[in-house]
Design a protein around this motif. Structure first.
Motif, PDB file in Angstrom:
ATOM      1  N   ARG A 112      51.799  29.057  42.798  1.00  0.00           N
ATOM      2  CA  ARG A 112      51.508  29.976  42.410  1.00  0.00           C
ATOM      3  C   ARG A 112      51.401  30.658  40.714  1.00  0.00           C
ATOM      4  NH1 ARG A 112      53.670  32.625  46.486  1.00  0.00           N
ATOM      5  NH2 ARG A 112      54.959  32.963  46.381  1.00  0.00           N
ATOM      6  N   THR A 113      53.018  29.877  40.935  1.00  0.00           N
ATOM      7  CA  THR A 113      52.984  30.033  39.163  1.00  0.00           C
ATOM      8  C   THR A 113      52.000  29.384  37.876  1.00  0.00           C
ATOM      9  OG1 THR A 113      55.366  29.908  39.681  1.00  0.00           O
ATOM     10  CG2 THR A 113      55.423  29.245  37.287  1.00  0.00           C
ATOM     11  N   ILE A 114      51.405  28.493  38.688  1.00  0.00           N
ATOM     12  CA  ILE A 114      49.826  27.707  37.775  1.00  0.00           C
ATOM     13  C   ILE A 114      49.300  28.379  37.713  1.00  0.00           C
ATOM     14  CG2 ILE A 114      48.979  24.989  37.350  1.00  0.00           C
ATOM     15  CD1 ILE A 114      51.159  23.566  38.679  1.00  0.00           C
ATOM     16  N   PHE A 115      49.307  29.058  38.775  1.00  0.00           N
ATOM     17  CA  PHE A 115      47.692  29.976  38.731  1.00  0.00           C
ATOM     18  C   PHE A 115      47.628  30.778  38.948  1.00  0.00           C
ATOM     19  CE2 PHE A 115      45.684  27.796  42.437  1.00  0.00           C
ATOM     20  CZ  PHE A 115      44.891  28.147  42.474  1.00  0.00           C
ATOM     21  N   GLU A 116      48.906  31.870  37.842  1.00  0.00           N
ATOM     22  CA  GLU A 116      49.575  33.149  37.415  1.00  0.00           C
ATOM     23  C   GLU A 116      48.442  32.671  36.177  1.00  0.00           C
ATOM     24  OE1 GLU A 116      53.106  36.487  36.802  1.00  0.00           O
ATOM     25  OE2 GLU A 116      53.349  34.536  37.730  1.00  0.00           O
ATOM     26  N   SER A 117      49.033  31.452  35.445  1.00  0.00           N
ATOM     27  CA  SER A 117      49.165  31.826  33.520  1.00  0.00           C
ATOM     28  C   SER A 117      47.179  30.755  33.879  1.00  0.00           C
ATOM     29  CB  SER A 117      49.594  30.055  33.188  1.00  0.00           C
ATOM     30  OG  SER A 117      49.211  28.989  34.186  1.00  0.00           O
ATOM     31  N   LYS A 118      46.985  30.880  34.597  1.00  0.00           N
ATOM     32  CA  LYS A 118      45.177  30.495  34.809  1.00  0.00           C
ATOM     33  C   LYS A 118      44.690  31.704  35.460  1.00  0.00           C
ATOM     34  CE  LYS A 118      46.074  25.919  34.773  1.00  0.00           C
ATOM     35  NZ  LYS A 118      45.942  25.057  33.446  1.00  0.00           N
ATOM     36  N   ARG A 119      44.873  33.097  35.105  1.00  0.00           N
ATOM     37  CA  ARG A 119      44.237  33.907  35.738  1.00  0.00           C
ATOM     38  C   ARG A 119      42.661  34.522  34.689  1.00  0.00           C
ATOM     39  NH1 ARG A 119      47.836  38.962  36.795  1.00  0.00           N
ATOM     40  NH2 ARG A 119      50.383  38.145  36.975  1.00  0.00           N
ATOM     41  N   LEU A 120      43.213  34.319  33.843  1.00  0.00           N
ATOM     42  CA  LEU A 120      41.821  34.953  32.333  1.00  0.00           C
ATOM     43  C   LEU A 120      41.047  33.300  32.702  1.00  0.00           C
ATOM     44  CD1 LEU A 120      40.653  37.356  30.952  1.00  0.00           C
ATOM     45  CD2 LEU A 120      42.153  35.667  29.114  1.00  0.00           C
ATOM     46  N   PRO A 121      40.692  32.503  32.453  1.00  0.00           N
ATOM     47  CA  PRO A 121      39.933  31.514  32.712  1.00  0.00           C
ATOM     48  C   PRO A 121      39.672  31.440  34.319  1.00  0.00           C
ATOM     49  CG  PRO A 121      42.256  30.637  31.462  1.00  0.00           C
ATOM     50  CD  PRO A 121      42.802  31.578  32.161  1.00  0.00           C
ATOM     51  N   LEU A 122      40.802  32.221  35.484  1.00  0.00           N
ATOM     52  CA  LEU A 122      39.725  31.860  36.358  1.00  0.00           C
ATOM     53  C   LEU A 122      38.990  33.382  36.632  1.00  0.00           C
ATOM     54  CD1 LEU A 122      39.638  31.067  39.714  1.00  0.00           C
ATOM     55  CD2 LEU A 122      41.430  32.789  39.969  1.00  0.00           C
ATOM     56  N   LEU A 123      39.102  34.423  36.457  1.00  0.00           N
ATOM     57  CA  LEU A 123      38.706  35.408  36.493  1.00  0.00           C
ATOM     58  C   LEU A 123      36.783  35.549  35.524  1.00  0.00           C
ATOM     59  CD1 LEU A 123      37.651  38.477  36.831  1.00  0.00           C
ATOM     60  CD2 LEU A 123      38.367  39.106  34.888  1.00  0.00           C
ATOM     61  N   ILE A 124      37.446  34.871  34.375  1.00  0.00           N
ATOM     62  CA  ILE A 124      36.465  34.656  33.254  1.00  0.00           C
ATOM     63  C   ILE A 124      34.762  33.422  33.987  1.00  0.00           C
ATOM     64  CG2 ILE A 124      35.024  33.938  31.024  1.00  0.00           C
ATOM     65  CD1 ILE A 124      37.373  36.087  30.077  1.00  0.00           C
ATOM     66  N   GLY A 125      35.580  32.419  33.916  1.00  0.00           N
ATOM     67  CA  GLY A 125      34.827  31.070  34.827  1.00  0.00           C
ATOM     68  C   GLY A 125      34.211  31.359  35.830  1.00  0.00           C
ATOM     69  N   THR A 126      34.895  32.207  36.851  1.00  0.00           N
ATOM     70  CA  THR A 126      33.793  32.688  38.209  1.00  0.00           C
ATOM     71  C   THR A 126      32.491  33.679  37.522  1.00  0.00           C
ATOM     72  OG1 THR A 126      36.326  32.390  38.979  1.00  0.00           O
ATOM     73  CG2 THR A 126      33.875  33.541  40.268  1.00  0.00           C
ATOM     74  N   PHE A 127      33.566  34.296  36.750  1.00  0.00           N
ATOM     75  CA  PHE A 127      32.045  35.506  36.408  1.00  0.00           C
ATOM     76  C   PHE A 127      30.644  35.131  35.918  1.00  0.00           C
ATOM     77  CE2 PHE A 127      30.630  37.708  32.822  1.00  0.00           C
ATOM     78  CZ  PHE A 127      29.970  38.790  33.905  1.00  0.00           C
ATOM     79  N   LEU A 128      31.068  33.816  34.847  1.00  0.00           N
ATOM     80  CA  LEU A 128      30.257  33.407  34.083  1.00  0.00           C
ATOM     81  C   LEU A 128      29.266  31.957  35.048  1.00  0.00           C
ATOM     82  CD1 LEU A 128      31.699  32.249  30.650  1.00  0.00           C
ATOM     83  CD2 LEU A 128      30.049  34.103  31.004  1.00  0.00           C
TER      84      LEU A 128
END
Length: 584
Positions: free
Chosen positions: A172-188
C-alpha cells in the motif's frame, strides 16, 4: 438525421470523461490509500556494508542513499549486509526492486530467497522485478545479506529503496507513491483504446480522418509506458520478463507514433525529411526487437541510442512546429486550407492549441531525458531518484490538446457542414415546391445504374390542366396549383427515396426497390390525398396522370430507359384524360 449522426460520433467522449473523473476520485480518496498502517513500514537505509566487485567500491556502515558504488555489471556481484530490526512484525518481509540482475538473500548465512538464476544462466535479460522476501519468525536482530548478480554491461548504479514491514502495508505504501502515474497511465490507455475503436469505425463507415487513429495509438503507447515504468503491471501479474519487454517496446514506439500522427495530421510534415525519420524509427524498432528476441543483444542496451534519436527528433519537431505557427499567422486569410490538427482548418485557435500541446510534450521529453543522463552519469544512487514526472505531465497535456483540438474543429466543422448543406440545398431544390429539382433528379436517376439487389421503380407524374389554369386564372393561381399538388405528393408518397419536379407540370418519384405493387399502392394513396385536397378547396380541381416502370432483382437495366418507359405510360394516361375532358 444528420444532427443525430454528428452527435453519435462524439458520444465516446462522455464515458471517457466520466471514467477520468471517477478514477480521480477513487485514486485520491480511496480507503486503500487512506487506511493507516498498523505495524508501520520502515525503509532500511542506514548500517549497510556494500561491495561492488565490478568497480572495487567498498563501504562499511553506510547509508544506501550515500553509497556511490559506480556501475554494477559484467556478471560481477554486488553484496550488501545489514542487521534487521529487533522488533518483529507479523507477516514481515523485505520488499525491494531490482534491475537486470539475479537476486539471492541470506539470513545469517542461510539462503531464504532467490530470483532469476535460471534467466541469468540462459543469458537472457533479467527483468525489472519487485522482490518480496518473506522473513521467518526468528528473524529479528539477524544479519541479512543480499547478493545482486548483474548480467548487463550497465545494470544499475545505485539502489532502490529496501522496505521492511508487513507485506500488505508495504504494498500500500508503494502504491500510494504512484497514485498520479496510476491515474494518468490508466486514463491514457483507456482513452487510447476507446478513441482507436471509435476513430476506426468513423474512418471505415463515415469517412473519418485517419490521424485520429494514430492519435489513439500515441495515447495508448504513452499510457502503457507510464504504467510499465512505474512497475504497476508487476503488481497485477507474474510476467516480469513480458512487462519489462513491453515497457521498452512502448517507449521505442512513442517517437514513431508521434511522427506518423504529425505526418497524417499536419501538411508541414509531409516531406522527405520526416518520411525518412519515420523509416528510421521503424528500422530501430525492428532491429532492437530482433536482436532481443534472438538473444543476441538485449533491448535495454539500446536506450542511449533511443535517447539521442528522441532528443534529435524532438528538436526537429519543435523547430518545424514553430515554423508552422508562423505560417498560420501569415496564411490565415488565404483561401487555401491549412492542415493542422485532425482535420483541415483555417482556425488559428484550434491549431495553436494542438501545436502548443505538442511543444509542451516535446520539451518535457527533452527535460526528462536530460535529467536521466545527468543522474545516471554524474549523480549518486540514480535508481532511487529515477522518475518521468515531466514526461507524465507533458503526455497528459499532449493528449488533452488533441482532445481540445478535435473539440474546436468539431464546432467549426458543424458550421462548415451546415453551410455546405445549405448551398447544396439551394443548388438541388425547386424554389416553388421545395422538392428536388431536375438536376438533382437526373443525378439520382444516373446513380440507379449502380448495382442494386432490390432493383428500383420510377413513377412519372404530370399535373392535368395546368395550362388551362394559367391561361384563365393567371400564373399565380397556376403556381398555387403546383404547390398544393406538391404538398399532396409529399404527404402521400412520404416513403419515396426521392420526390422531384422535372419542370413545368412534370413530377417524379423514385423508389430503390423494384416493385409494381409498391407503385400501385403509392398512386392509390396519391389519388386519395388529391381527392381530400379537392374537397377542401374550390378554386381549381386537382387531377394528374401517371405511369410507372420498374427494374427488378438488380438486373442490368439502363435507368434512363426505365424513366422513359414510365414517362411514355404517363403520356398514354394523359391522352385518355384529355379525350375524356373533350367528350364532356
Amino acid at each position: 438525421m444528420d444532427n443525430y449522426e454528428f452527435s453519435l460520433k462524439r458520444l465516446w467522449l462522455i464515458p471517457i470523461l466520466m471514467f477520468f473523473i471517477i478514477m480521480l476520485l477513487v485514486a485520491f480518496d480511496s480507503p486503500f490509500f487512506n487506511t493507516k498502517n498498523q505495524y508501520g513500514v520502515q525503509e532500511l537505509v542506514d548500517g549497510w556494508d556494500v561491495v561492488n566487485e565490478n568497480t572495487g567500491a567498498s563501504f562499511k556502515n553506510i547509508a544506501l542513499t550515500k553509497a556511490d558504488i559506480g556501475i554494477a555489471g559484467n556478471y560481477k556481484p554486488v553484496t550488501m549486509n545489514c542487521t534487521l530490526p529487533s522488533k518483529r512484525i507479523p507477516s514481515g518481509a523485505l520488499i525491494f526492486r531490482t534491475y537486470y540482475c539475479s537476486v539471492e538473500v541470506y539470513l545469517d548465512g542461510e539462503l531464504i530467497y532467490t530470483y532469476a538464476k535460471d534467466i541469468l544462466e540462459k543469458g537472457h535479460m533479467c527483468p525489472k522485478h519487485y522482490n518480496v522476501v518473506p522473513l521467518p519468525d526468528n528473524y529479528p536482530g539477524k544479519e541479512v545479506t543480499i547478493v545482486l548478480m548483474p548480467n548487463e554491461v550497465y545494470s544499475f548504479s545505485g539502489f532502490a529503496p529496501i522496505y521492511y514491514g508487513n507485506v500488505e502495508e508495504t504494498y500500500r505504501t508503494i502504491f500510494e507513491s504512484k497514485r498520479l502515474p496510476l491515474l494518468i497511465g490508466t486514463f491514457l490507455c483507456i482513452f487510447g483504446l476507446a478513441m482507436f475503436i471509435t476513430s476506426l469505425y468513423l474512418f471505415v463507415y463515415h469517412n473519418g480522418n485517419i490521424a485520429l487513429i494514430f492519435a489513439a495509438n500515441i495515447s495508448f503507447d504513452i499510457g502503457t509506458y507510464i504504467l510499465s515504468f512505474n512497475d504497476l503491471y508487476l503488481f497485477i501479474a507474474d510476467a516480469d520478463e513480458f512487462y519489462t519487454f513491453i515497457e521498452y517496446i512502448a517507449l521505442f514506439c512513442i517517437p514513431l507514433s508521434i511522427i506518423v500522427f504529425l505526418i497524417a495530421s499536419n501538411s508541414y510534415f509531409r516531406n522527405w525529411v520526416f518520411y525518412l525519420v519515420a523509416v528510421l524509427d521503424v528500422l530501430i524498432i525492428a532491429y532492437t526487437v530482433t536482436m532481443h528476441l534472438l538473444n543476441i543483444d538485449h533491448i535495454c542496451n539500446y536506450l542511449s541510442i533511443l535517447h539521442f534519436v528522441g532528443i534529435s527528433e524532438a528538436v526537429l519537431f519543435i523547430v518545424r512546429l514553430i515554423m508552422s505557427i508562423v505560417s498560420i499567422n501569415k496564411k490565415k486569410d488565404d483561401e487555401e486550407d491549412i492542415v493542422l490538427g485532425v482535420v483541415q482548418s483555417k482556425s488559428t485557435i484550434s491549431s495553436l492549441v494542438f501545436l502548443i500541446g505538442v511543444i509542451i510534450f516535446l520539451i518535457c521529453v527533452i527535460v526528462d531525458i536530460s535529467l536521466y543522463i545527468i543522474r545516471r552519469d554524474f549523480g549518486t544512487n540514480f535508481e532511487r531518484h529515477s522518475n518521468i514526472n515531466f514526461f507524465i505531465i507533458g503526455s497528459l497535456c499532449f493528449v488533452l490538446s488533441i482532445l481540445l483540438n478535435y473539440f474546436f474543429l468539431s464546432i467549426e466543422h458543424i458550421s462548415v457542414e451546415n453551410s455546405a448543406k445549405h448551398l447544396k440545398g439551394l443548388a438541388y431544390t425547386d424554389d416553388l415546391t421545395g422538392l428536388s429539382n431536375r438536376a438533382r433528379c437526373e443525378l439520382e436517376i444516373a446513380s440507379l445504374g449502380k448495382k442494386n439487389r432490390e432493383g428500383f421503380s420510377i413513377i412519372s407524374i404530370d399535373v392535368d390542366k395546368l395550362k388551362t389554369v394559367n391561361d384563365t386564372m393567371g400564373h399565380q393561381m397556376g403556381d398555387k396549383l403546383l404547390k398544393v399538388f406538391s404538398d399532396a405528393l409529399k404527404e402521400a408518397l412520404n416513403d419515396a427515396d426521392l420526390l422531384g419536379r422535372m419542370g413545368g407540370d412534370e413530377f417524379i418519384a423514385i423508389y430503390k426497390k423494384g416493385s409494381e405493387s409498391l407503385c400501385r399502392s403509392a398512386m392509390k394513396r396519391l389519388v386519395e390525398e388529391v381527392d381530400r385536397c379537392n374537397s377542401k378547396q374550390t378554386e381549381f380541381e386537382l387531377s394528374f396522370s401517371y405511369g410507372y416502370a420498374t427494374c427488378k432483382n438488380g438486373r442490368n437495366k439502363n435507368p434512363r430507359n426505365v424513366y422513359m418507359e414510365a414517362d411514355k405510360k404517363m403520356y398514354e394516361m394523359k391522352k385518355i384524360h384529355h379525350k375524356e375532358r373533350e367528350s364532356l
